[in-house]
Design a protein around this motif. Structure first.
Motif, mmCIF file in Angstrom:
data_model
loop_
_atom_site.group_PDB
_atom_site.id
_atom_site.type_symbol
_atom_site.label_atom_id
_atom_site.label_comp_id
_atom_site.label_asym_id
_atom_site.label_seq_id
_atom_site.Cartn_x
_atom_site.Cartn_y
_atom_site.Cartn_z
ATOM 1 N N GLY A 73 0.876 -1.175 0.016
ATOM 2 C CA GLY A 73 -0.078 0.059 -0.208
ATOM 3 C C GLY A 73 0.838 1.122 0.038
ATOM 4 N N PHE A 74 0.484 2.189 -0.703
ATOM 5 C CA PHE A 74 1.190 3.527 -0.955
ATOM 6 C C PHE A 74 2.592 3.302 -1.205
ATOM 7 C CE2 PHE A 74 -2.263 3.894 2.433
ATOM 8 C CZ PHE A 74 -3.297 4.695 1.659
ATOM 9 N N GLY A 75 3.035 2.212 -1.621
ATOM 10 C CA GLY A 75 4.727 2.155 -2.125
ATOM 11 C C GLY A 75 5.409 2.013 -0.922
ATOM 12 N N SER A 76 4.545 1.554 0.267
ATOM 13 C CA SER A 76 5.453 1.552 1.608
ATOM 14 C C SER A 76 6.416 0.303 1.611
ATOM 15 C CB SER A 76 4.625 1.349 2.723
ATOM 16 O OG SER A 76 3.817 0.090 2.648
ATOM 17 N N ILE A 77 7.367 0.282 2.391
ATOM 18 C CA ILE A 77 8.480 -0.736 2.503
ATOM 19 C C ILE A 77 8.340 -0.925 3.946
ATOM 20 C CG2 ILE A 77 10.993 -1.277 2.433
ATOM 21 C CD1 ILE A 77 11.228 0.867 -0.045
ATOM 22 N N ARG A 78 8.214 -2.161 4.374
ATOM 23 C CA ARG A 78 8.254 -2.493 5.944
ATOM 24 C C ARG A 78 9.856 -2.552 6.437
ATOM 25 N NH1 ARG A 78 5.299 -6.172 8.849
ATOM 26 N NH2 ARG A 78 6.952 -7.869 8.574
ATOM 27 N N VAL A 79 9.899 -1.902 7.514
ATOM 28 C CA VAL A 79 11.263 -1.869 7.876
ATOM 29 C C VAL A 79 11.289 -2.043 9.610
ATOM 30 C CG1 VAL A 79 12.197 -0.190 6.289
ATOM 31 C CG2 VAL A 79 10.876 0.812 8.357
ATOM 32 N N ARG A 80 12.383 -2.405 10.137
ATOM 33 C CA ARG A 80 12.460 -2.577 11.802
ATOM 34 C C ARG A 80 13.691 -1.140 11.888
ATOM 35 N NH1 ARG A 80 14.408 -6.864 11.611
ATOM 36 N NH2 ARG A 80 12.631 -8.191 12.152
ATOM 37 N N VAL A 81 13.106 -0.556 12.851
ATOM 38 C CA VAL A 81 13.727 0.726 13.224
ATOM 39 C C VAL A 81 14.328 0.648 14.564
ATOM 40 C CG1 VAL A 81 13.491 3.369 13.173
ATOM 41 C CG2 VAL A 81 12.180 1.751 11.606
ATOM 42 N N THR A 82 15.508 1.312 14.707
ATOM 43 C CA THR A 82 15.938 1.691 16.180
ATOM 44 C C THR A 82 16.400 3.154 16.205
ATOM 45 O OG1 THR A 82 17.007 -0.523 16.209
ATOM 46 C CG2 THR A 82 17.654 0.974 17.903
ATOM 47 N N VAL A 83 15.838 3.842 17.222
ATOM 48 C CA VAL A 83 16.243 5.087 17.641
ATOM 49 C C VAL A 83 16.747 5.093 18.993
ATOM 50 C CG1 VAL A 83 15.359 7.406 17.989
ATOM 51 C CG2 VAL A 83 14.752 6.118 15.982
ATOM 52 N N GLY A 84 17.925 5.267 19.622
ATOM 53 C CA GLY A 84 18.225 5.228 20.896
ATOM 54 C C GLY A 84 17.942 3.957 21.274
ATOM 55 N N GLN A 85 17.552 3.530 22.406
ATOM 56 C CA GLN A 85 17.126 2.398 22.979
ATOM 57 C C GLN A 85 15.968 1.592 22.730
ATOM 58 O OE1 GLN A 85 19.443 0.799 24.935
ATOM 59 N NE2 GLN A 85 20.715 2.637 24.435
ATOM 60 N N THR A 86 15.183 2.440 21.626
ATOM 61 C CA THR A 86 13.802 1.952 21.079
ATOM 62 C C THR A 86 13.770 0.978 19.745
ATOM 63 O OG1 THR A 86 12.972 3.745 22.508
ATOM 64 C CG2 THR A 86 11.323 2.789 20.701
ATOM 65 N N THR A 87 13.362 0.013 19.848
ATOM 66 C CA THR A 87 13.152 -0.614 18.414
ATOM 67 C C THR A 87 11.745 -1.146 18.107
ATOM 68 O OG1 THR A 87 15.594 -1.451 18.748
ATOM 69 C CG2 THR A 87 13.985 -2.633 17.105
ATOM 70 N N TRP A 88 11.328 -0.657 17.025
ATOM 71 C CA TRP A 88 9.998 -1.167 16.430
ATOM 72 C C TRP A 88 10.059 -1.480 15.066
ATOM 73 C CZ3 TRP A 88 11.762 3.556 16.741
ATOM 74 C CH2 TRP A 88 11.287 4.720 15.622
ATOM 75 N N THR A 102 7.635 -0.959 11.524
ATOM 76 C CA THR A 102 7.065 -0.051 10.911
ATOM 77 C C THR A 102 7.053 0.174 9.461
ATOM 78 O OG1 THR A 102 6.200 2.316 10.957
ATOM 79 C CG2 THR A 102 8.521 1.976 11.078
ATOM 80 N N SER A 103 6.665 0.977 8.548
ATOM 81 C CA SER A 103 7.012 1.245 7.201
ATOM 82 C C SER A 103 7.561 2.424 7.002
ATOM 83 C CB SER A 103 5.805 0.712 6.098
ATOM 84 O OG SER A 103 5.158 -0.540 6.308
ATOM 85 N N VAL A 104 8.185 2.799 5.769
ATOM 86 C CA VAL A 104 8.745 4.030 5.316
ATOM 87 C C VAL A 104 7.862 4.019 3.924
ATOM 88 C CG1 VAL A 104 11.042 4.217 6.358
ATOM 89 C CG2 VAL A 104 10.582 3.123 4.067
ATOM 90 N N PHE A 105 7.343 5.525 3.868
ATOM 91 C CA PHE A 105 6.479 5.791 2.716
ATOM 92 C C PHE A 105 6.976 6.831 1.649
ATOM 93 C CE2 PHE A 105 4.022 4.639 6.300
ATOM 94 C CZ PHE A 105 3.152 3.822 5.879
ATOM 95 N N PRO A 106 6.830 6.634 0.264
ATOM 96 C CA PRO A 106 7.394 7.485 -0.569
ATOM 97 C C PRO A 106 6.636 8.940 -0.093
ATOM 98 C CG PRO A 106 6.479 5.752 -1.666
ATOM 99 C CD PRO A 106 6.024 5.660 -0.185
ATOM 100 N N SER A 107 7.473 10.136 -0.302
ATOM 101 C CA SER A 107 7.050 11.585 -0.059
ATOM 102 C C SER A 107 6.951 12.398 -1.316
ATOM 103 C CB SER A 107 7.639 11.823 1.116
ATOM 104 O OG SER A 107 7.501 13.295 1.420
ATOM 105 N N ASP A 108 5.888 13.027 -1.331
ATOM 106 C CA ASP A 108 5.800 13.978 -2.361
ATOM 107 C C ASP A 108 6.516 15.451 -1.958
ATOM 108 O OD1 ASP A 108 4.110 12.724 -4.227
ATOM 109 O OD2 ASP A 108 2.570 13.362 -3.409
ATOM 110 N N ARG A 109 6.927 15.462 -0.724
ATOM 111 C CA ARG A 109 7.614 16.813 -0.183
ATOM 112 C C ARG A 109 8.976 16.473 -0.579
ATOM 113 N NH1 ARG A 109 9.263 17.873 6.015
ATOM 114 N NH2 ARG A 109 9.551 19.903 5.909
ATOM 115 N N ASP A 110 9.442 15.610 -0.577
ATOM 116 C CA ASP A 110 11.110 15.792 -0.773
ATOM 117 C C ASP A 110 11.364 14.608 -1.794
ATOM 118 O OD1 ASP A 110 11.875 17.631 1.468
ATOM 119 O OD2 ASP A 110 11.397 15.913 2.810
ATOM 120 N N GLY A 111 10.461 14.056 -2.215
ATOM 121 C CA GLY A 111 10.727 13.016 -3.530
ATOM 122 C C GLY A 111 11.630 11.654 -3.083
ATOM 123 N N GLY A 112 11.793 11.688 -1.526
ATOM 124 C CA GLY A 112 12.442 10.358 -0.860
ATOM 125 C C GLY A 112 11.405 9.802 -0.177
ATOM 126 N N TYR A 113 11.579 9.173 0.742
ATOM 127 C CA TYR A 113 10.841 8.399 1.987
ATOM 128 C C TYR A 113 10.908 9.108 3.208
ATOM 129 C CZ TYR A 113 10.523 4.293 -1.300
ATOM 130 O OH TYR A 113 10.363 3.400 -2.283
#
Length: 98
Positions: free
Chosen positions: A41-56, A58-69
């Motif tokens: 859906g929406f060109g999303s890519i499933r990912v595992r993310v870590t920020v600091g000590q938190t891992t979860w 989710t998905s990243v999504f294509p963006s019209d704002r910057d042309g990236g994800y």
């Protein structure tokens, strides 16, 4: 594929809702766009993310704002890691289902 980057946390307001994101830098967005992934859906890519000590997961999504994800940043993560708008966030992002 695993990538690490640092980018600012930013807010997108729609009506009364607000969503928080970190933009994946162009060079990494290009790498993600080149992956042979099953259509989602929406060109999303499933990912595992870590920020600091938190891992979860989710998905990243294509963006019209910057042309990236863009990576949505949950309220629980923002609170747990004391993230503030426009401040740099270091992200480790690993693709799933590749």
């Amino acid at each position: 594929m695993q990538i690490e980057f640092t980018a600012a946390l930013w807010q997108w307001q729609v009506r009364t809702d607000s969503w928080w994101f970190v933009t994946v830098p162009p060079e990494h967005s290009d790498e993600l766009a080149d992956l042979p992934l099953p259509p989602r859906g929406f060109g999303s890519i499933r990912v595992r993310v870590t920020v600091g000590q938190t891992t979860w997961t989710t998905s990243v999504f294509p963006s019209d704002r910057d042309g990236g994800y863009v990576l949505p940043m949950k309220k629980k993560v923002r609170q747990a890691e004391d993230l503030s708008p426009e401040r740099p966030v270091t992200v480790v992002l690993e693709t799933i289902d590749v």
